[in-house]
Design an enzyme around this catalytic site. Sequence first.
Site, PDB file in Angstrom:
ATOM      1  N   ASP A  27       0.821  -1.214   0.000  1.00 40.74           N
ATOM      2  CA  ASP A  27       0.000   0.000   0.000  1.00 40.74           C
ATOM      3  C   ASP A  27       0.856   1.265   0.000  1.00 40.74           C
ATOM      4  O   ASP A  27       1.963   1.281   0.542  1.00 40.74           O
ATOM      5  CB  ASP A  27      -0.920  -0.004   1.230  1.00 40.74           C
ATOM      6  CG  ASP A  27      -2.076   0.972   1.079  1.00 40.74           C
ATOM      7  OD1 ASP A  27      -2.474   1.273  -0.063  1.00 40.74           O
ATOM      8  OD2 ASP A  27      -2.576   1.443   2.117  1.00 40.74           O
ATOM      9  N   HIS A  44       2.287   2.996  -9.043  1.00 40.74           N
ATOM     10  CA  HIS A  44       2.156   1.540  -9.199  1.00 40.74           C
ATOM     11  C   HIS A  44       3.365   0.972  -9.954  1.00 40.74           C
ATOM     12  O   HIS A  44       3.858  -0.103  -9.619  1.00 40.74           O
ATOM     13  CB  HIS A  44       0.850   1.192  -9.909  1.00 40.74           C
ATOM     14  CG  HIS A  44      -0.383   1.656  -9.175  1.00 40.74           C
ATOM     15  ND1 HIS A  44      -0.570   1.405  -7.831  1.00 40.74           N
ATOM     16  CD2 HIS A  44      -1.477   2.355  -9.587  1.00 40.74           C
ATOM     17  CE1 HIS A  44      -1.736   1.933  -7.450  1.00 40.74           C
ATOM     18  NE2 HIS A  44      -2.298   2.516  -8.490  1.00 40.74           N
ATOM     19  N   LEU A 138      11.421 -20.256  -3.115  1.00 41.60           N
ATOM     20  CA  LEU A 138      10.350 -19.413  -2.584  1.00 41.60           C
ATOM     21  C   LEU A 138       9.017 -19.677  -3.293  1.00 41.60           C
ATOM     22  O   LEU A 138       8.970 -19.752  -4.526  1.00 41.60           O
ATOM     23  CB  LEU A 138      10.744 -17.941  -2.796  1.00 41.60           C
ATOM     24  CG  LEU A 138       9.678 -16.900  -2.427  1.00 41.60           C
ATOM     25  CD1 LEU A 138       9.497 -16.813  -0.914  1.00 41.60           C
ATOM     26  CD2 LEU A 138      10.064 -15.520  -2.987  1.00 41.60           C
TER      27      LEU A 138
HETATM   28  C1  IPE Z   1      -5.332  -2.771  -0.050  1.00 42.25           C
HETATM   29  O1  IPE Z   1      -5.067  -1.439  -0.217  1.00 42.25           O
HETATM   30  C2  IPE Z   1      -5.331  -3.488  -1.386  1.00 42.25           C
HETATM   31  C3  IPE Z   1      -4.040  -3.703  -1.995  1.00 42.25           C
HETATM   32  C4  IPE Z   1      -2.902  -3.310  -1.528  1.00 42.25           C
HETATM   33  C5  IPE Z   1      -4.056  -4.413  -3.238  1.00 42.25           C
HETATM   34  P1  IPE Z   1      -6.221  -0.363  -0.445  1.00 42.25           P
HETATM   35  O2  IPE Z   1      -5.547   0.933  -0.673  1.00 42.25           O
HETATM   36  O3  IPE Z   1      -7.152  -0.830  -1.503  1.00 42.25           O
HETATM   37  O4  IPE Z   1      -6.997  -0.369   0.950  1.00 42.25           O
HETATM   38  P2  IPE Z   1      -7.874   0.763   1.630  1.00 42.25           P
HETATM   39  O5  IPE Z   1      -8.840   1.249   0.585  1.00 42.25           O
HETATM   40  O6  IPE Z   1      -6.943   1.839   2.083  1.00 42.25           O
HETATM   41  O7  IPE Z   1      -8.531   0.099   2.803  1.00 42.25           O
HETATM   42  C1  IPE Z   2      -1.659   0.112  -3.289  1.00 39.36           C
HETATM   43  O1  IPE Z   2      -1.433   1.461  -3.385  1.00 39.36           O
HETATM   44  C2  IPE Z   2      -1.902  -0.538  -4.622  1.00 39.36           C
HETATM   45  C3  IPE Z   2      -3.288  -1.024  -4.788  1.00 39.36           C
HETATM   46  C4  IPE Z   2      -4.259  -0.888  -3.942  1.00 39.36           C
HETATM   47  C5  IPE Z   2      -3.573  -1.733  -5.994  1.00 39.36           C
HETATM   48  P1  IPE Z   2      -2.613   2.504  -3.377  1.00 39.36           P
HETATM   49  O2  IPE Z   2      -2.963   2.821  -4.801  1.00 39.36           O
HETATM   50  O3  IPE Z   2      -3.731   2.057  -2.533  1.00 39.36           O
HETATM   51  O4  IPE Z   2      -1.883   3.747  -2.726  1.00 39.36           O
HETATM   52  P2  IPE Z   2      -2.513   4.778  -1.699  1.00 39.36           P
HETATM   53  O5  IPE Z   2      -2.990   4.010  -0.522  1.00 39.36           O
HETATM   54  O6  IPE Z   2      -3.628   5.481  -2.415  1.00 39.36           O
HETATM   55  O7  IPE Z   2      -1.373   5.690  -1.377  1.00 39.36           O
HETATM   56 MG    MG Z   3      -4.146   2.321  -0.571  1.00 42.66          MG
END
Ligand code: IPE
Ligand code: IPE
Ligand code: MG
Length: 253
Positions: A27, A44, A138
């Site tokens: 995240d 990403h 792994l």
């Molecule tokens: C969790 O992160 C999903 C992934 C990392 C794939 P999100 O960014 O989607 O979660 P929330 O919305 O902050 O709970």
């Molecule tokens: C995690 O990063 C990737 C996915 C959920 C796919 P985010 O896109 O949720 O990044 P933040 O949380 O908005 O910074």
């Molecule tokens: Mg996120």
Amino acid sequence: MSEPTTNLINGLPADCKIPAHVAIIMDGNGRWAEQRGLNRIEGHFEGRKAARRVVEACGELGIPVLSLYAFSVQNWQRPGPEVEGLIGLIETALREELDALVTNDVRFIASGRRAELPESLRRILDEVEEDTADNQGLILNLLVNYGGRTEIIDAARALAQEVAAGDISPADIDEQLFAEHLYAPELPDPDLIIRPGGEMRLSNFLLWEIAYAELVVMPVLWPDFTAAHLIAAIKEYNTRQRRFGRVPASDDQ
Ligand code: IPE
Ligand code: IPE
Ligand code: MG
């Protein structure tokens, strides 16, 4: 890559317990990009590099299983271009990393509702699974179109079908049988959950499997995550006393 013989392991104390299964909520990509005035998808792309670093580090440390949360069932609710970018990125990354996964003895599996993914992504998920099926290093479990509740529902449906067919009776359903119907029943439950990005929540991640996992939340955003952060999380894990509902073991027992 699968031999724990390199320098990384030297960053850990000799008596350090290595978790059998590390699971990471990747995240913070969006915030990383926004902080730099970039499009979220750039975050990403950078996050993909962090995933590669961590796969390599886990191989070096001799961690048996790594789960990476790449795309949740809830993530379809993001703006169309971000969803397309993410799905395309997962597909490209798998195509480009296939040879390295084979060479480095990584066994790849994907968890999630595959039928709802574009066909080209489904095909590469199948191909990478097949081409790495005999690898002994792994195990990399990539969660794509994954939801913890969805996984539990899918297991419940499969069990209900077996009951309806007369193959099992409701009384046969216990924790072990239920767990055998989850997406990756051959994997041990995660010992350590790492959440970069600072959020103190689980966001529908491996809800059944993490009943007794240790949670380490780190402020670092995923694109900035390095082997050093993984080492720090493992050290933190080693300070935890896992009790599984029991009382602490005492010296005289
Ligand atoms: C969790 O992160 C999903 C992934 C990392 C794939 P999100 O960014 O989607 O979660 P929330 O919305 O902050 O709970
Ligand atoms: C995690 O990063 C990737 C996915 C959920 C796919 P985010 O896109 O949720 O990044 P933040 O949380 O908005 O910074
Ligand atoms: Mg996120």
